[in-house]
Scaffold this motif. Structure first.
Motif, PDB file in Angstrom:
ATOM      1  N   ALA A 272      20.874  20.993 -37.604  1.00 37.96           N
ATOM      2  CA  ALA A 272      20.063  22.656 -38.697  1.00 37.96           C
ATOM      3  C   ALA A 272      20.230  23.721 -37.800  1.00 37.96           C
ATOM      4  O   ALA A 272      19.874  24.532 -38.217  1.00 37.96           O
ATOM      5  CB  ALA A 272      18.663  21.963 -39.222  1.00 37.96           C
ATOM      6  N   ILE A 273      19.381  23.681 -36.186  1.00 37.96           N
ATOM      7  CA  ILE A 273      18.867  24.737 -35.429  1.00 37.96           C
ATOM      8  C   ILE A 273      19.950  25.597 -35.190  1.00 37.96           C
ATOM      9  O   ILE A 273      20.002  27.329 -35.603  1.00 37.96           O
ATOM     10  CB  ILE A 273      18.003  24.479 -34.299  1.00 37.96           C
ATOM     11  N   LEU A 274      20.881  25.834 -34.868  1.00 38.54           N
ATOM     12  CA  LEU A 274      22.421  26.454 -34.197  1.00 38.54           C
ATOM     13  C   LEU A 274      23.320  26.231 -35.437  1.00 38.54           C
ATOM     14  O   LEU A 274      23.075  27.261 -35.496  1.00 38.54           O
ATOM     15  CB  LEU A 274      23.267  24.533 -34.422  1.00 38.54           C
ATOM     16  N   THR A 275      22.898  25.697 -37.054  1.00 43.34           N
ATOM     17  CA  THR A 275      23.364  26.647 -38.198  1.00 43.34           C
ATOM     18  C   THR A 275      22.936  27.978 -37.994  1.00 43.34           C
ATOM     19  O   THR A 275      22.932  28.529 -39.024  1.00 43.34           O
ATOM     20  CB  THR A 275      23.239  25.234 -38.998  1.00 43.34           C
ATOM     21  N   GLU A 276      21.311  27.482 -38.540  1.00 48.82           N
ATOM     22  CA  GLU A 276      20.544  28.283 -38.516  1.00 48.82           C
ATOM     23  C   GLU A 276      20.641  29.594 -37.940  1.00 48.82           C
ATOM     24  O   GLU A 276      21.074  30.959 -38.184  1.00 48.82           O
ATOM     25  CB  GLU A 276      18.840  28.412 -38.675  1.00 48.82           C
ATOM     26  N   LEU A 277      20.886  29.334 -36.357  1.00 51.06           N
ATOM     27  CA  LEU A 277      21.286  30.929 -35.155  1.00 51.06           C
ATOM     28  C   LEU A 277      22.999  31.202 -35.846  1.00 51.06           C
ATOM     29  O   LEU A 277      23.602  32.106 -34.970  1.00 51.06           O
ATOM     30  CB  LEU A 277      21.499  29.706 -34.335  1.00 51.06           C
ATOM     31  N   ASN A 278      23.803  30.842 -36.509  1.00 49.05           N
ATOM     32  CA  ASN A 278      25.195  30.649 -36.394  1.00 49.05           C
ATOM     33  C   ASN A 278      25.872  30.631 -35.898  1.00 49.05           C
ATOM     34  O   ASN A 278      26.847  31.335 -34.868  1.00 49.05           O
ATOM     35  CB  ASN A 278      25.348  32.279 -36.820  1.00 49.05           C
ATOM     36  N   LEU A 279      25.476  29.537 -34.961  1.00 47.89           N
ATOM     37  CA  LEU A 279      26.172  29.341 -33.279  1.00 47.89           C
ATOM     38  C   LEU A 279      27.424  27.830 -33.627  1.00 47.89           C
ATOM     39  O   LEU A 279      28.283  28.280 -32.373  1.00 47.89           O
ATOM     40  CB  LEU A 279      25.045  28.472 -32.676  1.00 47.89           C
ATOM     41  N   ILE A 280      27.006  27.214 -34.303  1.00 50.40           N
ATOM     42  CA  ILE A 280      27.619  26.640 -35.019  1.00 50.40           C
ATOM     43  C   ILE A 280      28.682  26.276 -36.549  1.00 50.40           C
ATOM     44  O   ILE A 280      27.748  27.309 -36.843  1.00 50.40           O
ATOM     45  CB  ILE A 280      27.680  25.222 -34.966  1.00 50.40           C
ATOM     46  N   ASN A 281      29.835  26.590 -36.823  1.00 47.95           N
ATOM     47  CA  ASN A 281      30.787  26.603 -38.147  1.00 47.95           C
ATOM     48  C   ASN A 281      30.523  27.658 -38.791  1.00 47.95           C
ATOM     49  O   ASN A 281      29.221  27.469 -39.618  1.00 47.95           O
ATOM     50  CB  ASN A 281      30.100  25.112 -38.523  1.00 47.95           C
ATOM     51  N   ASN A 282      31.199  28.858 -38.278  1.00 47.65           N
ATOM     52  CA  ASN A 282      30.144  30.296 -38.782  1.00 47.65           C
ATOM     53  C   ASN A 282      31.324  30.722 -39.405  1.00 47.65           C
ATOM     54  O   ASN A 282      31.028  31.714 -40.250  1.00 47.65           O
ATOM     55  CB  ASN A 282      29.940  31.377 -37.929  1.00 47.65           C
ATOM     56  N   GLY A 283      32.316  30.254 -39.856  1.00 45.05           N
ATOM     57  CA  GLY A 283      33.623  30.184 -40.845  1.00 45.05           C
ATOM     58  C   GLY A 283      34.695  31.097 -40.121  1.00 45.05           C
ATOM     59  O   GLY A 283      35.922  31.726 -40.180  1.00 45.05           O
ATOM     60  N   THR A 284      34.690  31.361 -38.676  1.00 45.32           N
ATOM     61  CA  THR A 284      35.532  32.248 -38.034  1.00 45.32           C
ATOM     62  C   THR A 284      36.710  31.400 -37.476  1.00 45.32           C
ATOM     63  O   THR A 284      37.052  29.698 -37.274  1.00 45.32           O
ATOM     64  CB  THR A 284      34.652  32.498 -36.565  1.00 45.32           C
ATOM     65  N   ASP A 285      37.616  31.846 -38.489  1.00 44.41           N
ATOM     66  CA  ASP A 285      38.796  30.477 -38.112  1.00 44.41           C
ATOM     67  C   ASP A 285      39.413  30.763 -36.866  1.00 44.41           C
ATOM     68  O   ASP A 285      40.027  31.708 -36.285  1.00 44.41           O
ATOM     69  CB  ASP A 285      39.663  31.193 -39.234  1.00 44.41           C
ATOM     70  N   GLY A 286      38.462  29.744 -36.036  1.00 42.61           N
ATOM     71  CA  GLY A 286      39.770  29.394 -34.256  1.00 42.61           C
ATOM     72  C   GLY A 286      41.005  29.785 -33.891  1.00 42.61           C
ATOM     73  O   GLY A 286      40.773  30.681 -32.904  1.00 42.61           O
ATOM     74  N   ASN A 287      41.969  29.461 -34.735  1.00 44.58           N
ATOM     75  CA  ASN A 287      43.227  29.762 -34.721  1.00 44.58           C
ATOM     76  C   ASN A 287      43.593  30.539 -34.586  1.00 44.58           C
ATOM     77  O   ASN A 287      44.853  31.364 -33.653  1.00 44.58           O
ATOM     78  CB  ASN A 287      43.804  27.788 -35.239  1.00 44.58           C
ATOM     79  N   ALA A 288      43.384  31.170 -35.903  1.00 42.44           N
ATOM     80  CA  ALA A 288      44.644  33.482 -35.936  1.00 42.44           C
ATOM     81  C   ALA A 288      43.296  33.719 -35.183  1.00 42.44           C
ATOM     82  O   ALA A 288      44.015  34.137 -34.255  1.00 42.44           O
ATOM     83  CB  ALA A 288      43.087  33.551 -37.344  1.00 42.44           C
ATOM     84  N   VAL A 289      42.495  34.008 -34.508  1.00 38.57           N
ATOM     85  CA  VAL A 289      41.642  34.633 -33.221  1.00 38.57           C
ATOM     86  C   VAL A 289      42.639  34.492 -32.015  1.00 38.57           C
ATOM     87  O   VAL A 289      42.663  34.904 -31.670  1.00 38.57           O
ATOM     88  CB  VAL A 289      39.988  34.607 -33.432  1.00 38.57           C
ATOM     89  N   HIS A 290      42.985  33.137 -31.801  1.00 32.84           N
ATOM     90  CA  HIS A 290      43.453  32.508 -30.683  1.00 32.84           C
ATOM     91  C   HIS A 290      44.948  33.246 -29.955  1.00 32.84           C
ATOM     92  O   HIS A 290      45.695  33.669 -29.748  1.00 32.84           O
ATOM     93  CB  HIS A 290      43.242  30.932 -30.067  1.00 32.84           C
ATOM     94  N   THR A 291      45.545  33.176 -31.583  1.00 35.32           N
ATOM     95  CA  THR A 291      46.559  33.823 -31.875  1.00 35.32           C
ATOM     96  C   THR A 291      46.568  34.391 -31.729  1.00 35.32           C
ATOM     97  O   THR A 291      47.727  36.110 -30.919  1.00 35.32           O
ATOM     98  CB  THR A 291      47.240  32.810 -33.165  1.00 35.32           C
ATOM     99  N   ALA A 292      46.005  36.022 -32.393  1.00 34.12           N
ATOM    100  CA  ALA A 292      46.167  37.253 -32.500  1.00 34.12           C
ATOM    101  C   ALA A 292      45.700  37.068 -30.558  1.00 34.12           C
ATOM    102  O   ALA A 292      46.284  38.403 -30.187  1.00 34.12           O
ATOM    103  CB  ALA A 292      44.955  37.485 -32.832  1.00 34.12           C
ATOM    104  N   GLY A 293      44.361  37.149 -30.309  1.00 41.80           N
ATOM    105  CA  GLY A 293      44.694  37.263 -29.039  1.00 41.80           C
ATOM    106  C   GLY A 293      45.852  36.832 -27.493  1.00 41.80           C
ATOM    107  O   GLY A 293      46.101  37.533 -26.839  1.00 41.80           O
ATOM    108  N   SER A 294      46.422  35.578 -28.162  1.00 42.98           N
ATOM    109  CA  SER A 294      47.889  35.724 -27.407  1.00 42.98           C
ATOM    110  C   SER A 294      48.478  36.765 -28.178  1.00 42.98           C
ATOM    111  O   SER A 294      49.472  37.083 -26.519  1.00 42.98           O
ATOM    112  CB  SER A 294      48.150  34.006 -27.328  1.00 42.98           C
ATOM    113  N   ILE A 295      49.217  37.271 -28.789  1.00 45.82           N
ATOM    114  CA  ILE A 295      50.087  38.069 -29.168  1.00 45.82           C
ATOM    115  C   ILE A 295      49.345  39.608 -28.302  1.00 45.82           C
ATOM    116  O   ILE A 295      50.671  39.781 -28.079  1.00 45.82           O
ATOM    117  CB  ILE A 295      49.690  38.212 -30.774  1.00 45.82           C
TER     118      ILE A 295
END
Length: 295
Positions: A272-295
């Motif tokens: 509950a605390i991690l979610t409230e602080l937006n530290l986890i499961n914040n909706g960011t698509d990790g795979n898309a960002v990682h792919t963009a970074g690699s490119i």
């Protein structure tokens, strides 16, 4: 004639190219790292093992712990009761009505028995030889037929013993029962304490001078009308619980305070605390960002 501004324009263009290159490099590095972090974090659920150490990025309320403490405060509130004065009044009235019905039942039974005996004596007297007539006595039947108007089961022996009392004794017998009723209701009776109160009632009845049959009759009568006179006050209980809960201060997690360490289980509280602080499961698509970074 050469344009005197050409070298300056060229130099300016070169500076712009260098600046754009640096910015592109910085952006690429940032995207690579952010993409790698997001890809490694993934979606975290309650019960998972924490992949890293999480600390609070700002002060935030520990909602789960606050709610737990408030629930504990509410549970500390016991039952609250309100007194119902009508219970004692109704109980005494029931006793008087009960024995009025007993008296009426006994009188009716005895009257019918006497009428039957009189009829039989008349017949016997007519048919008997002179001097041989012997009148019969009425036979009283103390069976349970008397209980038609009585809400309590009394035995034939109890009816018979009660019927042997004279008018004053019957009044005293009823008054003794009413005395134990008043004693019981003065104690304050709830559904949980009734059994203990009835033990006290039995002790008083046993101390009376009546014989065992009448004592058992008194106990049956009292047991039938003694009911709780302290009624659960739900409004008062709810108000007390709300007051107790409001007195609990919110539990805070302070900035930079550890929430969960690497390798520890993600509890509902930590989640509950991690979610409230937006530290986890914040909706960011990790795979898309990682792919963009690699490119």
């Amino acid at each position: 004639m050469k344009d005197k501004f050409t070298p300056f324009v060229y130099l300016g263009g070169k500076k712009i190219n260098i600046l754009l290159t640096v910015l592109a490099f910085v952006f690429t590095v940032m995207v690579v790292f952010s993409g790698s972090f997001s890809a490694s974090s993934g979606k975290i659920n309650i019960g998972d093992i924490s992949p890293k150490r999480y600390v609070a990025t700002r002060s935030v309320e520990n909602v789960v712990e606050t709610q737990r403490l408030r629930q504990r405060a509410e549970n500390s509130v016991g039952n609250l009761y309100k007194h119902d004065p009508d219970v004692a009044y109704n109980a005494e009235k029931q006793i008087r009505d009960m024995f009025s019905a007993v008296d009426n039942g006994l009188n009716d039974m005895k009257l019918k028995a006497q009428e039957e005996a009189a009829k039989q004596n008349t017949l016997n007297r007519i048919g008997a030889d002179s001097g041989n007539y012997k009148p019969i006595e009425p036979k009283y039947d103390y069976s349970l037929k008397i209980t038609l108007g009585v809400p309590v089961h009394f035995s034939s022996a109890q009816y018979e013993e009660y019927d042997k009392l004279d008018k004053d004794q019957k009044e005293k017998f009823k008054d003794d029962i009413i005395y134990v009723l008043n004693y019981a209701f003065e104690q304050g009776i709830t559904s949980d304490t009734r059994q203990n109160v009835m033990e006290g009632v039995s002790g008083i009845i046993e101390a009376y001078d009546w014989n065992d049959t009448l004592k058992s009759m008194a106990h049956s009568a009292a047991d039938a009308v003694i009911v709780p006179n302290l009624i659960l006050d739900e409004d008062a209980v709810n108000a007390a619980k709300a007051q107790k809960a409001s007195e609990v201060e919110p539990v805070m997690v302070l900035k930079d305070q550890k929430i969960v360490d690497s390798g520890e289980v993600i509890t509902a509280e930590a989640f509950a605390i991690l979610t409230e602080l937006n530290l986890i499961n914040n909706g960011t698509d990790g795979n898309a960002v990682h792919t963009a970074g690699s490119i």
